[in-house]
Write a protein that holds these residues in place. Sequence first.
Motif, mmCIF file in Angstrom:
data_model
loop_
_atom_site.group_PDB
_atom_site.id
_atom_site.type_symbol
_atom_site.label_atom_id
_atom_site.label_comp_id
_atom_site.label_asym_id
_atom_site.label_seq_id
_atom_site.Cartn_x
_atom_site.Cartn_y
_atom_site.Cartn_z
ATOM 1 N N PRO A 18 45.042 50.467 40.665
ATOM 2 C CA PRO A 18 43.998 49.830 41.481
ATOM 3 C C PRO A 18 43.691 48.392 41.053
ATOM 4 C CG PRO A 18 43.046 51.526 40.075
ATOM 5 C CD PRO A 18 44.541 51.625 39.930
ATOM 6 N N TYR A 19 43.776 48.095 39.759
ATOM 7 C CA TYR A 19 43.503 46.729 39.306
ATOM 8 C C TYR A 19 44.611 45.777 39.702
ATOM 9 C CZ TYR A 19 39.383 48.329 36.898
ATOM 10 O OH TYR A 19 38.148 48.845 36.633
ATOM 11 N N CYS A 20 45.833 46.302 39.843
ATOM 12 C CA CYS A 20 46.937 45.486 40.342
ATOM 13 C C CYS A 20 46.654 45.079 41.791
ATOM 14 C CB CYS A 20 48.260 46.254 40.273
ATOM 15 S SG CYS A 20 48.723 46.738 38.598
ATOM 16 N N MET A 21 46.177 46.047 42.581
ATOM 17 C CA MET A 21 45.827 45.767 43.982
ATOM 18 C C MET A 21 44.740 44.702 44.054
ATOM 19 S SD MET A 21 47.815 47.618 45.825
ATOM 20 C CE MET A 21 47.039 47.353 47.399
ATOM 21 N N ARG A 22 43.737 44.828 43.187
ATOM 22 C CA ARG A 22 42.646 43.844 43.174
ATOM 23 C C ARG A 22 43.153 42.454 42.821
ATOM 24 N NH1 ARG A 22 37.675 46.887 40.091
ATOM 25 N NH2 ARG A 22 37.435 48.585 41.566
ATOM 26 N N ALA A 23 44.045 42.388 41.830
ATOM 27 C CA ALA A 23 44.599 41.092 41.428
ATOM 28 C C ALA A 23 45.389 40.467 42.573
ATOM 29 C CB ALA A 23 45.480 41.255 40.188
ATOM 30 N N LYS A 24 46.206 41.284 43.245
ATOM 31 C CA LYS A 24 46.998 40.771 44.371
ATOM 32 C C LYS A 24 46.086 40.306 45.500
ATOM 33 C CE LYS A 24 49.666 44.454 44.351
ATOM 34 N NZ LYS A 24 50.721 45.415 44.688
ATOM 35 N N ASN A 25 45.036 41.088 45.800
ATOM 36 C CA ASN A 25 44.071 40.697 46.831
ATOM 37 C C ASN A 25 43.368 39.399 46.463
ATOM 38 O OD1 ASN A 25 44.646 42.909 48.437
ATOM 39 N ND2 ASN A 25 42.982 44.147 47.612
ATOM 40 N N PHE A 26 43.025 39.250 45.189
ATOM 41 C CA PHE A 26 42.374 38.035 44.697
ATOM 42 C C PHE A 26 43.234 36.816 45.008
ATOM 43 C CE2 PHE A 26 42.035 34.835 41.367
ATOM 44 C CZ PHE A 26 40.671 34.578 41.337
ATOM 45 N N PHE A 27 44.523 36.884 44.650
ATOM 46 C CA PHE A 27 45.415 35.750 44.888
ATOM 47 C C PHE A 27 45.641 35.522 46.384
ATOM 48 C CE2 PHE A 27 46.870 36.485 40.410
ATOM 49 C CZ PHE A 27 46.458 35.256 39.924
ATOM 50 N N GLU A 28 45.755 36.614 47.153
ATOM 51 C CA GLU A 28 45.972 36.475 48.600
ATOM 52 C C GLU A 28 44.773 35.796 49.260
ATOM 53 O OE1 GLU A 28 46.972 40.462 49.765
ATOM 54 O OE2 GLU A 28 49.013 40.270 48.958
ATOM 55 N N LYS A 29 43.551 36.163 48.852
ATOM 56 C CA LYS A 29 42.352 35.545 49.430
ATOM 57 C C LYS A 29 42.288 34.056 49.134
ATOM 58 C CE LYS A 29 39.150 39.391 49.846
ATOM 59 N NZ LYS A 29 38.969 40.476 48.877
ATOM 60 N N LYS A 30 42.830 33.666 47.996
ATOM 61 C CA LYS A 30 42.835 32.253 47.608
ATOM 62 C C LYS A 30 44.104 31.532 48.089
ATOM 63 C CE LYS A 30 39.795 32.373 43.585
ATOM 64 N NZ LYS A 30 38.790 31.402 44.056
ATOM 65 N N ASN A 31 44.910 32.226 48.878
ATOM 66 C CA ASN A 31 46.180 31.666 49.372
ATOM 67 C C ASN A 31 47.074 31.180 48.245
ATOM 68 O OD1 ASN A 31 45.801 32.098 52.162
ATOM 69 N ND2 ASN A 31 44.366 30.381 52.203
ATOM 70 N N ILE A 32 47.126 31.958 47.175
ATOM 71 C CA ILE A 32 47.987 31.649 46.041
ATOM 72 C C ILE A 32 49.150 32.632 46.064
ATOM 73 C CG2 ILE A 32 48.146 31.599 43.516
ATOM 74 C CD1 ILE A 32 45.066 30.959 43.565
ATOM 75 N N THR A 33 50.353 32.100 46.164
ATOM 76 C CA THR A 33 51.519 32.973 46.206
ATOM 77 C C THR A 33 51.833 33.473 44.801
ATOM 78 O OG1 THR A 33 53.004 31.093 46.006
ATOM 79 C CG2 THR A 33 52.541 31.876 48.236
ATOM 80 N N VAL A 68 47.533 35.160 31.225
ATOM 81 C CA VAL A 68 46.128 35.283 31.613
ATOM 82 C C VAL A 68 45.562 36.587 31.066
ATOM 83 C CG1 VAL A 68 44.526 35.501 33.558
ATOM 84 C CG2 VAL A 68 46.456 33.905 33.701
ATOM 85 N N GLY A 69 46.320 37.673 31.232
ATOM 86 C CA GLY A 69 45.871 38.994 30.823
ATOM 87 C C GLY A 69 45.792 39.904 32.026
ATOM 88 N N GLY A 70 44.806 40.794 32.027
ATOM 89 C CA GLY A 70 44.632 41.735 33.115
ATOM 90 C C GLY A 70 43.681 41.218 34.176
ATOM 91 N N PHE A 71 43.245 42.121 35.051
ATOM 92 C CA PHE A 71 42.378 41.730 36.166
ATOM 93 C C PHE A 71 41.051 41.147 35.677
ATOM 94 C CE2 PHE A 71 39.022 42.752 39.267
ATOM 95 C CZ PHE A 71 39.452 41.949 40.300
ATOM 96 N N ASP A 72 40.412 41.810 34.709
ATOM 97 C CA ASP A 72 39.126 41.301 34.190
ATOM 98 C C ASP A 72 39.283 39.910 33.595
ATOM 99 O OD1 ASP A 72 37.874 43.622 34.979
ATOM 100 O OD2 ASP A 72 37.963 44.560 33.004
ATOM 101 N N ASP A 73 40.403 39.693 32.896
ATOM 102 C CA ASP A 73 40.680 38.376 32.319
ATOM 103 C C ASP A 73 40.846 37.335 33.425
ATOM 104 O OD1 ASP A 73 40.901 39.412 29.582
ATOM 105 O OD2 ASP A 73 42.787 40.282 30.245
ATOM 106 N N LEU A 74 41.498 37.730 34.496
ATOM 107 C CA LEU A 74 41.707 36.839 35.637
ATOM 108 C C LEU A 74 40.369 36.392 36.215
ATOM 109 C CD1 LEU A 74 43.520 35.545 37.865
ATOM 110 C CD2 LEU A 74 43.375 37.738 39.067
ATOM 111 N N ILE A 75 39.465 37.352 36.435
ATOM 112 C CA ILE A 75 38.157 37.045 37.009
ATOM 113 C C ILE A 75 37.360 36.150 36.060
ATOM 114 C CG2 ILE A 75 35.960 38.052 37.783
ATOM 115 C CD1 ILE A 75 38.514 38.387 39.657
ATOM 116 N N GLU A 76 37.468 36.434 34.760
ATOM 117 C CA GLU A 76 36.781 35.610 33.760
ATOM 118 C C GLU A 76 37.280 34.164 33.813
ATOM 119 O OE1 GLU A 76 36.552 36.096 29.099
ATOM 120 O OE2 GLU A 76 35.952 37.951 30.118
ATOM 121 N N HIS A 77 38.602 33.993 33.895
ATOM 122 C CA HIS A 77 39.179 32.648 33.997
ATOM 123 C C HIS A 77 38.656 31.944 35.257
ATOM 124 C CE1 HIS A 77 41.956 33.737 30.806
ATOM 125 N NE2 HIS A 77 42.486 32.531 30.845
ATOM 126 N N ASP A 78 38.554 32.686 36.350
ATOM 127 C CA ASP A 78 38.082 32.113 37.608
ATOM 128 C C ASP A 78 36.618 31.696 37.481
ATOM 129 O OD1 ASP A 78 38.390 31.383 40.366
ATOM 130 O OD2 ASP A 78 37.278 33.192 40.906
#
Length: 89
Positions: A18-33, A68-78
């Motif tokens: 599920p966290y992989c899905m969230r990470a992919k959705n995060f990048f898709e929403k930001k139009n980041i390939t 970057v790390g995992g999903f939580d790390d990604l959100i923290e970086h953002d």
Amino acid sequence: DRENVMKKVVIYSTRICPYCMRAKNFFEKKNITFDEIRIDQDPAQMQKMMEMSKRQSVPQIFIGDYHVGGFDDLIEHDMDGKLEGLLKD
């Protein structure tokens, strides 16, 4: 319309994570390939991910050579505003 050159984003993931899905959705929403590497289909890639990240969990997200790390790390970086700088080449 000048295209921003961005570093390559790679997500190591599995089909049911599920966290992989969230990470992919995060990048898709930001139009980041991004490139997705499914470690559940390729044990060699899982080994490579573990060597590079020193972690066994997914997702493991890399921007260029930076781990970057995992999903939580990604959100923290953002939230810290670090993500934009990492993405720029």
